[in-house]
Design an enzyme around this catalytic site. Structure first.
Site, PDB file in Angstrom:
ATOM      1  N   HIS A 214       9.686  -3.381   3.147  1.00  0.00           N
ATOM      2  CA  HIS A 214       9.249  -3.562   1.754  1.00  0.00           C
ATOM      3  C   HIS A 214      10.457  -3.761   0.837  1.00  0.00           C
ATOM      4  CE1 HIS A 214       5.788  -1.014   3.320  1.00  0.00           C
ATOM      5  NE2 HIS A 214       5.170  -2.079   2.842  1.00  0.00           N
TER       6      HIS A 214
ATOM      7  N   SER B 256       6.744  -0.973  10.137  1.00  0.00           N
ATOM      8  CA  SER B 256       5.371  -0.839   9.660  1.00  0.00           C
ATOM      9  C   SER B 256       5.193   0.581   9.144  1.00  0.00           C
ATOM     10  CB  SER B 256       4.398  -1.075  10.824  1.00  0.00           C
ATOM     11  OG  SER B 256       3.105  -0.601  10.490  1.00  0.00           O
TER      12      SER B 256
ATOM     13  N   MET C  40       0.850  -1.200   0.000  1.00  0.00           N
ATOM     14  CA  MET C  40       0.000   0.000   0.000  1.00  0.00           C
ATOM     15  C   MET C  40       0.885   1.249   0.000  1.00  0.00           C
ATOM     16  SD  MET C  40      -3.447  -0.951   2.012  1.00  0.00           S
ATOM     17  CE  MET C  40      -2.859  -0.743   3.673  1.00  0.00           C
TER      18      MET C  40
ATOM     19  N   LEU D 152       6.665   3.033   1.569  1.00  0.00           N
ATOM     20  CA  LEU D 152       7.619   1.924   1.643  1.00  0.00           C
ATOM     21  C   LEU D 152       8.722   2.179   2.661  1.00  0.00           C
ATOM     22  CD1 LEU D 152       7.992   1.052  -2.162  1.00  0.00           C
ATOM     23  CD2 LEU D 152       6.292   0.254  -0.520  1.00  0.00           C
ATOM     24  N   HIS D 153       9.111   1.122   3.361  1.00  0.00           N
ATOM     25  CA  HIS D 153      10.205   1.182   4.337  1.00  0.00           C
ATOM     26  C   HIS D 153      11.142   0.008   4.067  1.00  0.00           C
ATOM     27  CE1 HIS D 153       7.940  -2.001   6.192  1.00  0.00           C
ATOM     28  NE2 HIS D 153       6.913  -1.208   6.416  1.00  0.00           N
ATOM     29  N   ALA D 154      12.123  -0.159   4.929  1.00  0.00           N
ATOM     30  CA  ALA D 154      13.150  -1.183   4.685  1.00  0.00           C
ATOM     31  C   ALA D 154      12.560  -2.593   4.624  1.00  0.00           C
ATOM     32  CB  ALA D 154      14.224  -1.109   5.760  1.00  0.00           C
TER      33      ALA D 154
ATOM     34  N   VAL E 261      10.892  -7.739   9.230  1.00  0.00           N
ATOM     35  CA  VAL E 261      12.100  -6.913   9.352  1.00  0.00           C
ATOM     36  C   VAL E 261      11.885  -5.966  10.537  1.00  0.00           C
ATOM     37  CG1 VAL E 261      13.606  -5.239   8.190  1.00  0.00           C
ATOM     38  CG2 VAL E 261      12.515  -7.079   6.875  1.00  0.00           C
TER      39      VAL E 261
ATOM     40  N   GLN F 250     -10.354  -2.588   2.370  1.00  0.00           N
ATOM     41  CA  GLN F 250      -9.847  -3.319   3.546  1.00  0.00           C
ATOM     42  C   GLN F 250      -9.804  -2.459   4.806  1.00  0.00           C
ATOM     43  OE1 GLN F 250      -5.930  -4.023   1.472  1.00  0.00           O
ATOM     44  NE2 GLN F 250      -5.114  -3.900   3.547  1.00  0.00           N
TER      45      GLN F 250
ATOM     46  N   LYS G  11       5.032 -10.412   9.031  1.00  0.00           N
ATOM     47  CA  LYS G  11       4.456  -9.595  10.117  1.00  0.00           C
ATOM     48  C   LYS G  11       2.933  -9.704  10.047  1.00  0.00           C
ATOM     49  CE  LYS G  11       4.277  -5.029  10.155  1.00  0.00           C
ATOM     50  NZ  LYS G  11       2.830  -4.731  10.335  1.00  0.00           N
TER      51      LYS G  11
HETATM   52  O1  PAF Z   1      -0.129  -5.853   3.341  1.00  0.00           O
HETATM   53  C1  PAF Z   1      -0.530  -4.902   2.634  1.00  0.00           C
HETATM   54  O2  PAF Z   1       0.153  -3.906   2.426  1.00  0.00           O
HETATM   55  C2  PAF Z   1      -1.931  -4.989   2.038  1.00  0.00           C
HETATM   56  O3  PAF Z   1      -2.821  -5.609   2.894  1.00  0.00           O
HETATM   57  C3  PAF Z   1      -1.948  -5.639   0.649  1.00  0.00           C
HETATM   58  C4  PAF Z   1      -1.530  -7.102   0.713  1.00  0.00           C
HETATM   59  C5  PAF Z   1      -1.027  -4.885  -0.310  1.00  0.00           C
HETATM   60  C6  PAF Z   1      -3.368  -5.602   0.064  1.00  0.00           C
HETATM   61  O4  PAF Z   1      -3.827  -4.291  -0.067  1.00  0.00           O
END
Ligand code: PAF
Length: 293
Positions: A39, A187, A32, A35-37, A178, A63, A151
């Site tokens: 990802h 996170s 989503m 981004l961090h380390a 991580v 979600q 996680k």
């Molecule tokens: O873990 C996430 O960042 C989200 O739940 C995902 C898997 C990209 C779905 O939107």
């Protein structure tokens, strides 16, 4: 190879088809953004397991519950693209909502059983939103290897179940959590923490680490493993959504008077200031988080 940014389903589908037509495999990293380390580690893992890493960046509205953080969720596309490029990703798919949810759409993907526990109990509809968007991303990307962080252990299990049940041509793999040097799990929601809250949040990984050590000292009583985690969290003035010891495959919780076997999931979700943080360890498999401290 320069990073290619795809904004439409048609562009991303064509780009993934092109990768396969060259005899190469797509390594998908659904995110989503913000981004961090953690990802970045998933992108490296995708490149290790496949040929060309493709990162998807989409803050998925379905979600999030009505009182959750969809509106304030960090959106940082420019810096995300720079991180993807630095990590050696080949493709980024960053669609507008209208690309993923067509006008008049009415279809949802739901996985039963695994979603009845843990986060599924306290976030109604959350996993239905996750499985719906991930099924769509898999449908667009096509045959690939997809990498998800452990996680979100329950999310990983739910997506593996969905992929198997729908016969999707995707190999879904998990990657270890991580952490910061002091144990805090990375996170995107850590951005919501004040300095004081960040300090208090360390109780999550530290109490899990203590449980790992008790398990390694042969403790197998479910309550003796679970309760001290709940107590440590309460002792710093936090109240968890849940602290649950569960079967690591079915996610069925153990009662406190149960005796666990060689492997069990210890998972928790706690609100710390403006953030809802989750963390977990698989006892019998994972080492103590932050043990290097
Ligand atoms: O873990 C996430 O960042 C989200 O739940 C995902 C898997 C990209 C779905 O939107």
């Amino acid at each position: 190879m320069p990073l290619e940014l795809c904004r439409t389903v048609a562009e991303f589908r064509a780009a993934c088809d092109r990768v396969r037509s060259l005899g190469r495999r797509v390594g998908l990293v659904p995110t989503m953004g913000a981004l961090h380390a953690g990802h970045v580690a998933l992108v490296h893992e995708a490149r290790r397991r496949a040929d060309d890493a493709a990162v998807t960046i989409f803050v998925n509205p379905t979600q999030f519950g009505p009182n959750e953080d969809f509106a304030k969720y960090p959106r940082t596309l420019e810096s995300d693209l720079a991180k993807c490029e630095a990590a050696g990703a080949a493709l980024v798919f960053a669609p507008e909502a209208g690309e993923m949810y067509l006008a008049g759409e009415t279809t949802r993907v739901r996985v039963d059983g695994l979603t009845a526990h843990l986060c599924g109990r306290v976030r109604p509809g959350h996993f239905e939103g996750v499985t719906t968007i991930v099924a769509k991303l898999f449908a667009v990307a096509g045959a690939c290897t997809a990498v998800f962080g452990r996680k979100d252990y329950q999310q990983l299990k739910v997506i593996q179940r969905m992929t198997a049940d729908l016969l999707l041509p995707v190999d879904v793999v998990g990657f270890p959590t991580v952490r910061e040097a002091d144990g805090l799990a990375l996170s995107s929601r850590n951005a919501y923490l004040s300095a004081e809250d960040r300090q208090r949040a360390l109780v999550l990984s530290r109490s899990l680490a203590a449980a790992v050590r008790r398990f390694e000292s042969a403790e197998r009583g479910a309550g003796a493993l679970r309760r001290p985690v709940e107590q440590a969290i309460s002792a710093v003035g936090l109240s968890p959504d849940y602290v649950t010891l569960a079967d690591s495959e079915t996610l069925e919780p153990f009662g406190d008077d149960a005796v666990v076997g060689d492997r069990a999931l210890l998972a928790l979700a706690v609100r710390v200031g403006g953030a809802r943080l989750i963390d977990n360890v698989v006892l019998g498999e994972d080492g103590a988080p932050g043990a290097s401290e």
